[in-house]
Design an enzyme around this catalytic site. Sequence first.
Site, PDB file in Angstrom:
ATOM      1  CD  GLU A 133      46.492  36.515  -7.238  1.00 38.50           C
ATOM      2  OE1 GLU A 133      46.776  36.537  -6.049  1.00 38.50           O
ATOM      3  OE2 GLU A 133      45.753  35.521  -7.616  1.00 38.50           O
ATOM      4  CD  GLU A 161      48.389  31.875  -9.516  1.00 37.23           C
ATOM      5  OE1 GLU A 161      49.306  32.722  -9.724  1.00 37.23           O
ATOM      6  OE2 GLU A 161      47.571  31.717  -8.700  1.00 37.23           O
TER       7      GLU A 161
HETATM    8  C1  BGP Z   1      47.288  33.509  -6.037  1.00 34.71           C
HETATM    9  C2  BGP Z   1      48.721  33.321  -6.194  1.00 34.71           C
HETATM   10  C3  BGP Z   1      49.747  32.219  -6.026  1.00 34.71           C
HETATM   11  C4  BGP Z   1      49.108  31.178  -5.023  1.00 34.71           C
HETATM   12  C5  BGP Z   1      47.520  30.781  -5.394  1.00 34.71           C
HETATM   13  C6  BGP Z   1      46.976  29.952  -4.299  1.00 34.71           C
HETATM   14  O1  BGP Z   1      46.742  34.352  -5.273  1.00 34.71           O
HETATM   15  O2  BGP Z   1      49.083  34.202  -7.017  1.00 34.71           O
HETATM   16  O3  BGP Z   1      51.006  32.654  -5.727  1.00 34.71           O
HETATM   17  O4  BGP Z   1      49.400  31.223  -4.074  1.00 34.71           O
HETATM   18  O5  BGP Z   1      46.876  32.341  -5.097  1.00 34.71           O
HETATM   19  O6  BGP Z   1      46.878  30.589  -3.044  1.00 34.71           O
HETATM   20  P1  BGP Z   1      47.232  29.975  -1.801  1.00 34.71           P
HETATM   21  O7  BGP Z   1      48.750  29.815  -1.793  1.00 34.71           O
HETATM   22  O8  BGP Z   1      47.040  31.307  -0.709  1.00 34.71           O
HETATM   23  O9  BGP Z   1      46.436  28.883  -1.397  1.00 34.71           O
END
Ligand code: BGP
Length: 435
Positions: free
Chosen positions: A129, A332
Site C-alpha cells: 500500500e 488483501e
Molecule cells: C490495509 C492494510 C492492512 C490492514 C487492512 C485493514 O490497508 O494493508 O495492514 O490494516 O488495511 O485496515 P484496518 O486495519 O485499518 O482496518
Amino acid sequence: MLHKKLKPFPKDFLWGASTSAYQVEGANLTDGKGPSCQDVKQVPEGTSPLDVCADQYHRCIEYYNNVINECLKYNIVPLVTMFHFDMPAALDKRGSWSNPESVDWFVNFAKVMFENYGDRVKYWLTINEQNMLTLVGPVIGTLCIPEGCTNILKETYQQNHHMLVAQAKAMALCHEMLPGAKIGPAPNISLIYPNSNKPEDTIAAQNMNAIRNWLYLDMAVYGKYNNLVWSYLEENDAVPEFHEGDAEALANGHPDFIGFNYYSTGTVEASDGTEVAGGDQQNSRGLPGVAHNVKNPNLMKTEFGWEIDPIGFRNTLREVYSRYRLPIVITENGLGAYDTLTEDGKVHDPYRITYLREHIKQMREAITDDVEMMGYCPWSAIDLISTHEGMKKRYGFIYVDRDEFDLKTLDRYRKDSFYWYKKVIATNGEDLSDL
Ligand code: BGP
C-alpha cells in the site's frame, strides 16, 4: 456482460490468507529487534500497543525460517511482502523515505531477504500500500515529515519517488539473484466512480484514479509517471527530484504480476474547492481542486463505515488487467467486524462468509471476462491489530481470545468462516455454499 457459463478458477490458483508482521507478531522489541515507526506513533485512543498483537512470534521461534518451513511442510506457498508500514524508528530518525539513502536501505534489505529466504520463497511483494503511505500516511502513522518542511505535498511525493525507485531496484535485484522467483507491487487499488454523468464528474474520477491508483501501477509496470499525476504535481509545485540513475532504474524494474489490496470502490464529483486532503481514505473529503469524495448510496457499509462493493471488485479487476495485462493476485480483501466467541468456543461470522462469497463470485466473473487471476489472499488469516482501530476490529478466519487490553488466554478458535473457506479451497472455488 452477462456470462452464460462461468470459467473455472485456474488449476494452480493460489488460495491464501494474509497478515502483516507488526500487526500479528507482537514481540516488537524481542531478539534484538528495535522499535519501528508503528511502535513510536501515537497509538489511537482506546487501542492496544503492539507488544503482544496475536502473539504469533512466540509461537514460531527462529521465526521467519520456521514460518516459511511450516508453510512448505503443509504445501502452502509463501508470498512474502518485504515492507508493510513498519519503517525502523532508527531510520525514521534519519529521515525515513525522505532520505535519498532510503533507496539503498531498501535494496540492501531486499538482498538480505533474497539471500536468506530466496531458496524457498518464490513469490515476493515489494511495498504494501505505497499509495496509502503517500495519501493517508498520518492515519497509518507512517508519514515522517522533516522539521521545518514548508511544502508537505512536495516532501510526500519525494518520499513516494524514493519508494518507487527502491521498488524498481528491488524487482531488478530479485530477477538477478532469484531467476525462478516472481515479484510485484502491492498497492491498495479501488476504482473511483464519477458521482453522475456530468462530464466534469468523469474528469474528477479520472483525476482520482490516476492519483490514487494508476500512478503506482504505471510506475511499477512502465517506469513512467502517469501524465495526469505529473500535471497535478506541477500544478502544486510538488514535482519530485530525480537523482542520478533514477530514470534508468525505473525503466529496468519489471514486475511479473500485480498484487493489490481491494476493500471497496470510491466515488467523486467535481471539486468545489472545499476539499480537505489526507485523513482516513474512507472519510477524507477529497483533493483540493482535483475531486470531491462522496458516499455511494447504492452500497452497504461495514460496522466500521467502509463501503462494500463486490461488483466494484470485478470493475477494478477488469480495469487493472486491461491497463497492464499481467497476472493478478489479491493480497488483501476482507471484512473488519465485532466478532463474538460463544461459551462453547464457536465464532459465528455469517457476515464475513457473505462478504467473501460475494467477492469470490465477482472474481470468477472477472476470470470469465478473461482477467488472468493467480491468487486470492483475504485479510486476514488470524485476528490481529488494525492499523488504527485496535484489536476489536477483527478480520481473521481464526479468532484470538484477547480483548483490547485484557490479554485473556490468547488461544485460537476457528471461526465458521474458517471451515467455509476450507471448503472453498478444497473445491477450487466451485462450492461457495453455506456450511
Ligand atoms: C490495509 C492494510 C492492512 C490492514 C487492512 C485493514 O490497508 O494493508 O495492514 O490494516 O488495511 O485496515 P484496518 O486495519 O485499518 O482496518
